[in-house]
Design a protein around this motif. Structure first.
Motif, short mmCIF file in Angstrom:
data_model
loop_
_atom_site.label_atom_id
_atom_site.label_comp_id
_atom_site.label_asym_id
_atom_site.label_seq_id
_atom_site.Cartn_x
_atom_site.Cartn_y
_atom_site.Cartn_z
N LEU A 213 8.54 9.77 6.22
CA LEU A 213 9.66 10.70 6.21
C LEU A 213 11.01 10.03 6.41
CD1 LEU A 213 7.96 13.53 8.32
CD2 LEU A 213 8.47 13.60 5.86
N ILE A 214 11.05 8.88 7.06
CA ILE A 214 12.33 8.21 7.28
C ILE A 214 12.86 7.58 6.00
CG2 ILE A 214 11.44 5.94 7.91
CD1 ILE A 214 14.37 7.82 9.54
N HIS A 215 11.99 7.39 5.01
CA HIS A 215 12.40 6.82 3.73
C HIS A 215 12.84 7.93 2.76
CE1 HIS A 215 10.16 3.44 5.42
NE2 HIS A 215 10.87 2.68 4.61
N ASP A 216 13.65 7.54 1.79
CA ASP A 216 14.14 8.51 0.81
C ASP A 216 13.01 9.04 -0.06
OD1 ASP A 216 16.70 8.19 1.78
OD2 ASP A 216 17.20 6.62 0.33
N THR A 217 12.01 8.20 -0.33
CA THR A 217 10.86 8.62 -1.13
C THR A 217 9.60 8.03 -0.55
OG1 THR A 217 10.87 6.73 -2.65
CG2 THR A 217 12.30 8.61 -3.22
N GLU A 218 8.48 8.64 -0.90
CA GLU A 218 7.19 8.11 -0.48
C GLU A 218 6.96 6.72 -1.07
OE1 GLU A 218 3.14 10.43 0.39
OE2 GLU A 218 3.57 10.28 -1.77
N ARG A 219 7.42 6.54 -2.29
CA ARG A 219 7.29 5.23 -2.94
C ARG A 219 8.01 4.15 -2.13
NH1 ARG A 219 6.21 3.39 -8.00
NH2 ARG A 219 5.84 5.54 -8.69
N ASP A 220 9.20 4.47 -1.65
CA ASP A 220 9.95 3.49 -0.84
C ASP A 220 9.17 3.14 0.43
OD1 ASP A 220 11.99 3.56 -2.69
OD2 ASP A 220 13.24 4.94 -1.52
N ALA A 221 8.55 4.16 1.04
CA ALA A 221 7.80 3.92 2.27
C ALA A 221 6.59 3.02 2.00
CB ALA A 221 7.34 5.25 2.86
N THR A 239 1.26 13.06 3.38
CA THR A 239 2.55 13.59 3.82
C THR A 239 3.05 14.67 2.87
OG1 THR A 239 3.10 11.43 4.78
CG2 THR A 239 4.91 12.98 4.46
N TYR A 240 2.88 14.43 1.58
CA TYR A 240 3.31 15.40 0.57
C TYR A 240 2.11 15.81 -0.28
CZ TYR A 240 7.84 13.39 1.93
OH TYR A 240 8.92 12.96 2.64
N ASP A 241 2.01 15.28 -1.48
CA ASP A 241 0.92 15.58 -2.39
C ASP A 241 -0.06 14.41 -2.41
OD1 ASP A 241 -0.04 17.35 -4.84
OD2 ASP A 241 -0.11 15.24 -5.48
N VAL A 242 -1.32 14.66 -2.04
CA VAL A 242 -2.30 13.58 -1.90
C VAL A 242 -2.54 12.87 -3.23
CG1 VAL A 242 -4.70 13.04 -1.34
CG2 VAL A 242 -3.42 14.63 0.10
N VAL A 246 -1.82 8.90 -3.78
CA VAL A 246 -2.85 7.91 -4.10
C VAL A 246 -2.47 7.12 -5.34
CG1 VAL A 246 -5.25 7.60 -4.82
CG2 VAL A 246 -4.70 9.17 -2.95
N ALA A 247 -1.96 7.81 -6.35
CA ALA A 247 -1.55 7.13 -7.58
C ALA A 247 -0.43 6.13 -7.28
CB ALA A 247 -1.10 8.16 -8.61
N THR A 248 0.53 6.55 -6.46
CA THR A 248 1.64 5.67 -6.11
C THR A 248 1.15 4.48 -5.28
OG1 THR A 248 3.15 7.56 -6.08
CG2 THR A 248 3.88 5.57 -4.95
#
Length: 442
Positions: A213-221, A239-242, A246-248
């Motif tokens: 959540l502290i990152h702008d996107t899940e990808r960044d995290a 955190t969001y969409d499983v 997983v794909a990311t």
């Protein structure tokens, strides 16, 4: 003994105040009445197992030995007792020189026990033994409860490893003891660094939802975590969409991704979907870790799922509904007088209400059937039958006040697994039932 080894704050100099007020008032009266020096035998046992449990697990023995060794009334403790007028000055002078000089026998840590099992026997003068009641019971009742829950969870998990992660769900010092007890009961690792530091338990952990959540996107995290911890890390994917997570995760870490963690939802359904997705993305070796308020029943329900490891917190550190074992510390024999040669006399409480005890210094043995499987816990006060002589359970832990039975925690853990394996198969059933073997008194 460093108090840090006991999980104590650095400003607590000893374990001497881990006792109840009435232990000291009994001591004062016994000193004045002339019974303080009578040789006495105290035993720790439980009259029944928690409802539905098939066996108990002895845990905390190593901590008991540390506590007894560190049971000292230093100047600060004596000043506290004097200021509160807990006991008189002659008693304070006696306490100033207190050192347990007796003997302690007990079931080796990690062993299983049943109703009536004399899991610990403390012998010495009445004065020096009575003071240890509360600290011994507080350790054994807590640690054995956690270890029993851990054992049930370990049995339900089979070969899949268990992670202890309950530190945030209990007192900070209890959390360290719980980690140790969980390790005895079959857990593989802990998230608690204090437990790792004090007891050498392997520690694990990667990230929480806050990191995503502290990152702008899940990808960044995910990118930040993989760059820092390597492709073998465990990424939290709910955190969001499983499915998207997983794909990311596989896109960033590749098929070398160590694991994904699922912390919410229908774990059985989600685990199957995640496993299928990982395999389709070429991450066949990426493991799945599940958390989220697991207990032994939830773990058992996931036996057919593609889960590789479980993280357990709240239910473990609260004993999975049974946070104590109801062990008691009872005087079972005492000398007729303070004369060192005076014979021992069995004593026992005979009141109504289910609290009757059996007097006399006891031995215990576990009788096996023809296949080597335990069939009865045999407890007696007289001579040990010849056929049970090499099956006795109590071992010497303290001799003349000196600890003689310290052992590595890994040895304790291995002992528990072996002891559980020698019980009837029904011992590991999660359905409610009576103790898996009866206790016979001879």
């Amino acid at each position: 003994m460093n108090t840090a080894d006991l999980g104590l704050p650095v400003d607590v100099p000893s374990t001497a105040l881990f006792t109840d007020h009435y232990e000291l008032t009994m001591l004062q009266a016994a000193l004045r009445g002339g019974t303080a020096d009578r040789h006495s035998v105290f035993e720790v046992f439980t009259r029944r197992l928690p409802e539905g449990r098939r066996y108990g697990v002895v845990a905390g023995t190593g901590r008991v030995l540390d506590a007894v060794e560190n049971f000292r009334f230093d100047a600060a403790v004596l000043d506290f007792l004097r200021e509160r007028d807990v006991v008189d000055e002659p008693t304070l002078q006696w306490l100033a020189d207190y050192r347990f000089s007796g003997d302690i026998w007990g079931y080796p840590e990690g062993e299983v026990y049943f109703p009536g099992s004399p899991v610990l026997r403390v012998e010495g003068s009445f004065a020096e033994c009575v003071l240890l009641e509360t600290v011994i019971l507080s350790i054994l009742n807590h640690d054995s409860a956690i270890a029993a829950a851990a054992s049930r969870m370990s049995s339900a998990a089979g070969d899949r490893p268990l992670i202890e992660m309950g530190a945030r769900r209990t007192h900070e010092l209890a959390a360290v003891a719980a980690s140790r007890a969980a390790y005895v009961g079959g857990f593989a690792t802990t998230s608690d660094l204090a437990a790792g530091f004090r007891y050498g338990i392997p520690t694990v952990g990667t990230s929480a939802h806050a990191f995503t959540l502290i990152h702008d996107t899940e990808r960044d995290a995910f990118r930040a975590q993989v760059d820092s911890l390597g492709k073998g890390t465990t990424l939290l994917v709910d955190t969001y969409d499983v499915q998207e997570a997983v794909a990311t995760a596989v896109e960033i870490a590749g098929p070398e991704l160590g694991a994904v963690r699922i912390d919410s939802g229908d774990l059985l359904l989600v685990a199957h979907r995640v496993r299928q997705q990982l395999d389709e993305l070429g991450a066949e070796n990426t493991k799945i870790v599940v958390t989220s308020d697991l207990d032994e029943y939830a773990i058992a329900s996931l036996a057919a799922s593609p889960v590789d490891a479980y993280g357990v917190g709240t239910q473990l550190v609260t004993g999975s509904g049974h946070p104590t074992c109801s062990m008691v510390y009872k005087l079972v024999a005492r000398a007729e007088s303070a004369d060192p040669k005076a014979p021992l006399v069995p004593v026992a409480k005979k009141s109504a209400g289910g609290k009757t005890s059996i007097g006399g210094r006891k031995w215990a043995a576990r009788r096996p059937d023809a296949d080597g499987v335990a069939e009865a816990e045999v407890v007696g006060t007289g001579a040990v039958p010849e056929e049970l002589a090499d099956r006795q359970l109590l071992v010497e832990l303290v001799k003349g006040g000196e600890v003689v039975a310290r052992e590595p925690l890994d040895a304790v853990r291995e002992r528990h697994i072996a002891a559980r394996d020698r019980l009837p198969l029904s011992a590991t059933q999660l359905s409610r039932g009576e103790p898996v073997i009866p206790t016979e008194y001879v």
